[in-house]
Design a protein around this motif. Structure first.
Motif, mmCIF file in Angstrom:
data_model
loop_
_atom_site.group_PDB
_atom_site.id
_atom_site.type_symbol
_atom_site.label_atom_id
_atom_site.label_comp_id
_atom_site.label_asym_id
_atom_site.label_seq_id
_atom_site.Cartn_x
_atom_site.Cartn_y
_atom_site.Cartn_z
ATOM 1 N N SER A 21 -0.908 4.926 1.703
ATOM 2 C CA SER A 21 -0.697 4.154 0.482
ATOM 3 C C SER A 21 0.258 2.984 0.728
ATOM 4 O O SER A 21 -0.014 1.845 0.327
ATOM 5 N N GLU A 24 -1.452 0.354 2.871
ATOM 6 C CA GLU A 24 -2.457 -0.372 2.091
ATOM 7 C C GLU A 24 -1.798 -1.419 1.188
ATOM 8 O O GLU A 24 -2.250 -2.572 1.124
ATOM 9 N N ILE A 25 -0.724 -1.047 0.531
ATOM 10 C CA ILE A 25 0.001 -1.985 -0.333
ATOM 11 C C ILE A 25 0.529 -3.158 0.484
ATOM 12 O O ILE A 25 0.398 -4.325 0.093
ATOM 13 N N LEU A 27 -0.542 -4.299 3.481
ATOM 14 C CA LEU A 27 -1.649 -5.125 3.958
ATOM 15 C C LEU A 27 -2.218 -6.006 2.848
ATOM 16 O O LEU A 27 -2.466 -7.195 3.055
ATOM 17 N N LYS A 28 -2.426 -5.442 1.674
ATOM 18 C CA LYS A 28 -2.961 -6.223 0.552
ATOM 19 C C LYS A 28 -2.041 -7.389 0.208
ATOM 20 O O LYS A 28 -2.517 -8.496 -0.074
ATOM 21 N N GLU A 29 -0.742 -7.158 0.233
ATOM 22 C CA GLU A 29 0.232 -8.210 -0.070
ATOM 23 C C GLU A 29 0.201 -9.306 1.004
ATOM 24 O O GLU A 29 0.228 -10.495 0.692
ATOM 25 N N ILE A 31 -2.307 -10.064 2.988
ATOM 26 C CA ILE A 31 -3.601 -10.738 2.881
ATOM 27 C C ILE A 31 -3.613 -11.692 1.690
ATOM 28 O O ILE A 31 -4.022 -12.849 1.809
ATOM 29 N N SER A 32 -3.129 -11.225 0.558
ATOM 30 C CA SER A 32 -3.117 -12.034 -0.659
ATOM 31 C C SER A 32 -2.206 -13.256 -0.532
ATOM 32 O O SER A 32 -2.620 -14.377 -0.829
ATOM 33 N N LEU A 61 -6.512 0.293 6.682
ATOM 34 C CA LEU A 61 -7.282 -0.952 6.732
ATOM 35 C C LEU A 61 -8.781 -0.687 6.667
ATOM 36 O O LEU A 61 -9.545 -1.523 6.182
ATOM 37 N N PHE A 64 -10.824 -1.348 3.515
ATOM 38 C CA PHE A 64 -11.023 -2.706 3.031
ATOM 39 C C PHE A 64 -12.415 -3.212 3.414
ATOM 40 O O PHE A 64 -12.763 -3.218 4.598
ATOM 41 N N TRP A 67 -13.512 -5.521 6.792
ATOM 42 C CA TRP A 67 -12.482 -5.464 7.824
ATOM 43 C C TRP A 67 -12.818 -4.487 8.953
ATOM 44 O O TRP A 67 -12.008 -4.255 9.841
#
Length: 125
Positions: A21, A24-25, A27-29, A31-32, A61, A64, A67
């Motif tokens: 978790s 994931e948080i 990586l998303k940040e 990427i964004s 990852l 996603f 990816w």
């Protein structure tokens, strides 16, 4: 040009669900904030402190879409005395035309203490 995008976070427990978790948080940040698409990623290195053993964080990852073919490697961080515990660090190598000062590095949870200078930089943007 290939540039590195750095990120780090921490977890409270060496628990698979919590590690995935948090990763994931993070990586998303990353990427964004950097508008990253998978085809622009050369590779991703993920390191963990020696107290994280429950799961490979790279597994996060794989959830996603798009990816699946990005090369990812997990490794152990150097065990420096009195260093931050339960820490996950990411180095994402991306193809970009952005300058170094246009890259947004992401530090979450207790990992914010690793680069307080970048926290100030992000607030001024």
């Amino acid at each position: 040009m290939i540039r590195g995008v750095r990120g780090a976070t921490t977890v409270i427990h060496n628990d698979e669900t919590e590690i995935l978790s948090a990763t994931e948080i993070l990586l998303k940040e990353m990427i964004s904030k950097n508008a990253i698409i998978p085809d622009h990623v050369a590779s991703i290195f993920i390191s963990v402190t020696d107290d994280i053993t429950a799961v490979f964080p790279a597994k996060a990852l794989r959830k996603f879409e798009g990816w699946a073919f990005v090369p990812v490697m997990c490794m152990r961080e150097i065990p420096v005395q009195d260093s931050l515990k339960l820490c996950i660090r990411i180095m994402m190598h991306i193809n970009t035309s952005n300058n170094q000062d246009e890259i947004h590095h992401v530090y979450l949870e207790n990992a914010k203490q690793l680069r307080p200078d970048l926290q100030i930089h992000e607030k001024s943007i």
